[in-house]
Design a protein around this motif. Structure first.
Motif, short mmCIF file in Angstrom:
data_model
loop_
_atom_site.label_atom_id
_atom_site.label_comp_id
_atom_site.label_asym_id
_atom_site.label_seq_id
_atom_site.Cartn_x
_atom_site.Cartn_y
_atom_site.Cartn_z
N ASN A 42 0.84 -1.21 0.00
CA ASN A 42 0.00 0.00 0.00
C ASN A 42 0.87 1.25 0.00
N HIS A 43 1.51 1.52 -1.12
CA HIS A 43 2.33 2.72 -1.26
C HIS A 43 2.19 3.27 -2.68
N TYR A 52 -1.15 2.98 -4.55
CA TYR A 52 -1.64 4.33 -4.87
C TYR A 52 -0.92 4.91 -6.09
N THR A 84 1.59 6.68 3.79
CA THR A 84 0.81 5.45 3.60
C THR A 84 1.43 4.33 4.45
N ILE A 110 -3.07 8.01 4.94
CA ILE A 110 -4.01 7.00 4.44
C ILE A 110 -3.77 5.72 5.24
N PRO A 232 -9.13 3.24 2.69
CA PRO A 232 -8.20 3.46 1.58
C PRO A 232 -8.79 3.12 0.21
N ASN A 236 -7.27 4.25 -3.51
CA ASN A 236 -6.23 3.34 -4.01
C ASN A 236 -6.53 2.92 -5.45
#
Length: 421
Positions: A42-43, A52, A84, A110, A232, A236
């Motif tokens: 999740n970056h 993202y 994040t 986030i 998120p 995302n």
């Protein structure tokens, strides 16, 4: 002297090699060239569903100067910064980072949600497996009183900023409640999904657009605004399949970036384990070691220039100890002079000259040395050399212990030998 063409070719080879070496050092020290988008997570560099990358690319197309922060120094800018953190983030570390960001510039946090499983053969692709709320929220002082709520019931979509849409998975939504936060985006049940800290630091554009009333507005806040997104999937890659969520993401970025003078956004990836760690090579190009590195580079350039500009071939150095009889004699003489044993030179030299004169005069070797010397004197007398005799100078040579007396007697014997034909 070398030909001009050869000199230029050699100089070109040296310069190309030197430039290539510097480029290699830069790549090793900076950590550039890695495909972080293929790692998943999740970056902002991830192309997976929970990443993202789509939001980062959309911001670039909207004219923002977007950078990925690979070290903590890049997070100290006044530009809008998007954090994040993953599910296993260090709460104390994140607390310290958010506290510093409140003094540096606007920040969007986030929160993570998905525990993903690899999907297919493409690197970075995941299949959302199960939602999970982060447990480190209680360790962050800025989130004091904030509580995350996981729900498995349908939320009837989301609404905010004049937009509305549906969730990728409507029954798996994480909202928040409590704390000093003001809602910007809510679900169909009225629960917060996006909120901003209510301490008077909220951007003026939120009040001007009517998203917030003016009760909590401060025209000169002490700290920069802080926004939290608990769901998120609104921003995302998975949520960007809905154009409404892409518009929502840009509105959130525009509102927070309006507080800064430059249109720049920094996406952090250090919290996700993608930081460029410092090493000896990278430290060599940073103060205070940069001065020593520049000195070494200048010295290398000077050595290279001297190597190409030398006139003619290098001269061969002479041996420390030369070959031949002359060197042997010189070494022996130096040894005698150092030990001061001059009295040992007379007798051997007298014996050497006795043998030479006897051979020159045709005298067979017989009898004692004294008899041989007496015979040499008789032969010289018969040749009409009554003025010359061997016995006297030889006795003087054997009895001398001073360098001057030894040289005088030795010279007399040598002159006698030289005059005999």
């Amino acid at each position: 002297m070398s030909a001009p063409g050869n000199t230029r070719a050699m100089l070109g080879v040296i310069l190309i090699g030197f430039a290539s070496f510097l480029g290699l050092l830069y790549l090793l020290g900076s950590g550039e060239g890695g495909n972080v988008s293929g790692r998943g997570g999740n970056h902002a560099a991830s192309a997976g569903l929970d990443g993202y990358r789509a939001m980062r690319k959309l911001a670039e197309r909207q004219g923002y100067g977007v950078t990925l922060a690979r070290d903590r120094e890049a997070l100290g800018q006044a530009a809008l910064t998007v954090l994040t953190p993953p599910l296993n983030a260090d709460g104390e570390e994140l607390d310290d980072l958010i506290d510093r960001r409140r003094r540096d510039g606007p920040t969007i946090v986030i929160l993570p949600k998905w525990v993903g499983m690899p999907a297919g053969e493409k690197p970075g692709w995941i299949r959302p497996y199960v939602p999970a709320a982060p447990t480190w929220v209680a360790d962050v002082d800025a989130f004091d009183g904030l509580e995350l709520v996981e729900s498995e019931e349908p939320r009837r979509g989301w609404r905010g900023f004049g937009l509305q849409g549906d969730f990728p998975r409507d029954g798996e939504v994480i909202s928040m409640r409590g704390g000093h936060w003001r809602s910007l985006v809510r679900d169909g049940e009225g629960r917060r999904l996006v909120a901003i800290l209510d301490d008077g630091s909220a951007p003026f554009d939120l009040f001007e657009s009517g998203a917030l009333d003016g009760a909590g507005y401060d025209d000169d806040p002490d700290e920069w605004p802080l926004m939290v997104i608990s769901e998120p999937d609104l921003v995302n890659n998975w949520g960007f399949a809905d154009p409404a969520e892409a518009l929502l993401a840009m509105k959130l970025l525009d509102v927070m970036a309006s507080e800064t003078e430059e249109r720049r956004i920094v996406f952090d990836i250090t919290l996700n384990g993608l930081a460029a760690e410092s090493n000896v090579l990278s430290l060599a190009f940073r103060p205070p070691f940069l001065a020593a590195t520049l000195c070494l580079l200048l010295a290398a350039i000077a050595l290279g220039w001297r190597g190409t500009a030398r006139f003619g071939p290098a001269l061969a150095e002479d041996r420390e100890i030369a070959f031949g009889k002359s060197q042997l004699v010189a070494n022996s003489a130096a040894l005698v002079e150092r030990t001061r044993r001059f009295h040992l030179l007379g007798a051997p030299y007298a014996a050497l000259m006795r043998r030479k004169l006897a051979r020159r005069l045709g005298i067979a070797r017989r009898g004692a040395d004294r008899e041989l010397e007496h015979e040499i004197d008789l032969r010289l007398l018969r040749r009409g050399r009554g003025d010359a005799a061997f016995t006297g100078p030889a006795a003087a040579l054997r009895g001398s212990d001073k360098p001057a007396d030894i040289l005088r007697a030795a010279r007399a014997l040598k002159d006698l030998e030289r005059t005999l034909l």
